[in-house]
Scaffold this active site. Structure first.
Site, short mmCIF file in Angstrom:
data_model
loop_
_atom_site.label_atom_id
_atom_site.label_comp_id
_atom_site.label_asym_id
_atom_site.label_seq_id
_atom_site.Cartn_x
_atom_site.Cartn_y
_atom_site.Cartn_z
CG ASP A 141 -2.06 0.93 1.13
OD1 ASP A 141 -2.37 1.38 0.01
OD2 ASP A 141 -2.67 1.23 2.18
CG HIS A 149 -0.37 2.40 -9.35
ND1 HIS A 149 -0.58 1.93 -8.07
CD2 HIS A 149 -1.45 3.19 -9.64
CE1 HIS A 149 -1.74 2.40 -7.61
NE2 HIS A 149 -2.27 3.17 -8.54
CG LEU A 180 9.19 -17.51 -4.13
CD1 LEU A 180 8.71 -17.54 -2.67
CD2 LEU A 180 9.93 -16.18 -4.38
#
Ligand code: IPE
Ligand code: IPE
Ligand code: MG
Length: 246
Positions: free
Chosen positions: A22, A39, A133
């Site tokens: 965030d 962004h 991963l």
């Protein structure tokens, strides 16, 4: 406190980390730029975080990328976010996949614009054999909706009662361990509908750092903090138990 750039040997690390990325918008405003620039920078950081997570040998990383509630944002911002995803998918995700990372998705990706949905499927297929991963992108995701979708799947199996195991098995992804640690950047102290079912016993870590400023040092700080937590899951810790039980 000395800021470390490496994970000390032998500390207790999470198996699964969830991150609520965030603060992109606030970071952009602070730097006199459009939200879209925030962004873009956020995507660069997400890519680095994936690399570090792999290096730290953590097995699962869930990134909150777009919530179902994020549809409330202006159309231009949403369009930009999806363009960014598709661009990223095409170039940067190939690199990530070559690095041994498996990519999975949670959320209603079939309701996303066609091009985004197709990219998700392609990336998932391309990376399906990778084992180092697993990165799970929460995309068009709502924790409440995930639970409702699970219950509806169970009802379709003509069951009369629903158990915890039933819900576990019918989440968007089964066979993923619950998150041990959830990190949220940018100072907000809430889950915003992220992994509601799975986070029942997750350790929560909040930092004021805005996502585009999140660094390797900040990540290690969160992991060191986690390593010192005592997870009790409702039980009494063994040490405290010794003198209390008759
Ligand atoms: C998080 O940053 C990214 C997404 C929700 C896609 P925000 O865009 O929420 O940034 P702030 O909260 O407005 O600063
Ligand atoms: C949560 O951030 C969603 C993502 C990070 C993708 P938001 O910025 O949408 O959350 P709220 O609105 O502050 O709760
Ligand atoms: Mg936000």
């Amino acid at each position: 406190m000395e800021i470390s750039n490496e994970i000390p040997d032998g500390i207790n690390l999470p198996t699964h980390i969830g991150i609520i990325m965030d603060g992109n918008g606030r970071w952009a405003t602070k730097n006199n730029k459009d939200r879209s620039y925030g962004h873009e920078q956020g995507a660069v950081v997400a890519e680095k975080v994936i690399e570090w997570t792999k290096e730290f040998n953590v097995k699962y990383l869930t990134l909150y990328t777009f919530s179902e509630e994020n549809w409330k944002r202006p159309k231009e911002e949403i369009d930009f976010l999806f363009e960014l995803f598709v661009g990223y998918f095409q170039v940067n995700f190939k690199k990530i996949i070559d690095n041994g990372v498996k990519i999975e998705f949670i959320g209603r990706i079939d309701k996303l614009p066609d091009e985004v949905f197709k990219s998700c499927i392609e990336i998932r297929e391309m990376s399906s054999q990778n084992k180092d991963l697993t990165v799970i992108l929460a995309l068009n995701y709502s924790g409440r909706q995930e639970i409702v979708d699970a219950v509806n799947k169970i009802l379709n199996q003509s069951k009369e009662q629903v158990s915890i195991e039933d819900i576990n098995e019918n989440l968007y992804l089964s066979n993923v361990p619950y998150p041990d640690l959830i990190i949220r950047t940018a100072g907000e102290k809430r889950l915003s509908n992220f992994l509601l079912w799975q986070s029942a016993y997750a350790e929560l870590y909040f930092t004021d750092v805005l996502w585009p400023d999140f660094s390797r040092e900040e990540y290690i700080k969160a992991l060191l903090d986690y390593s010192k937590r005592e997870r009790k899951f409702g039980a009494i810790p063994i040490q405290a138990n010794i003198n209390q039980v008759e």
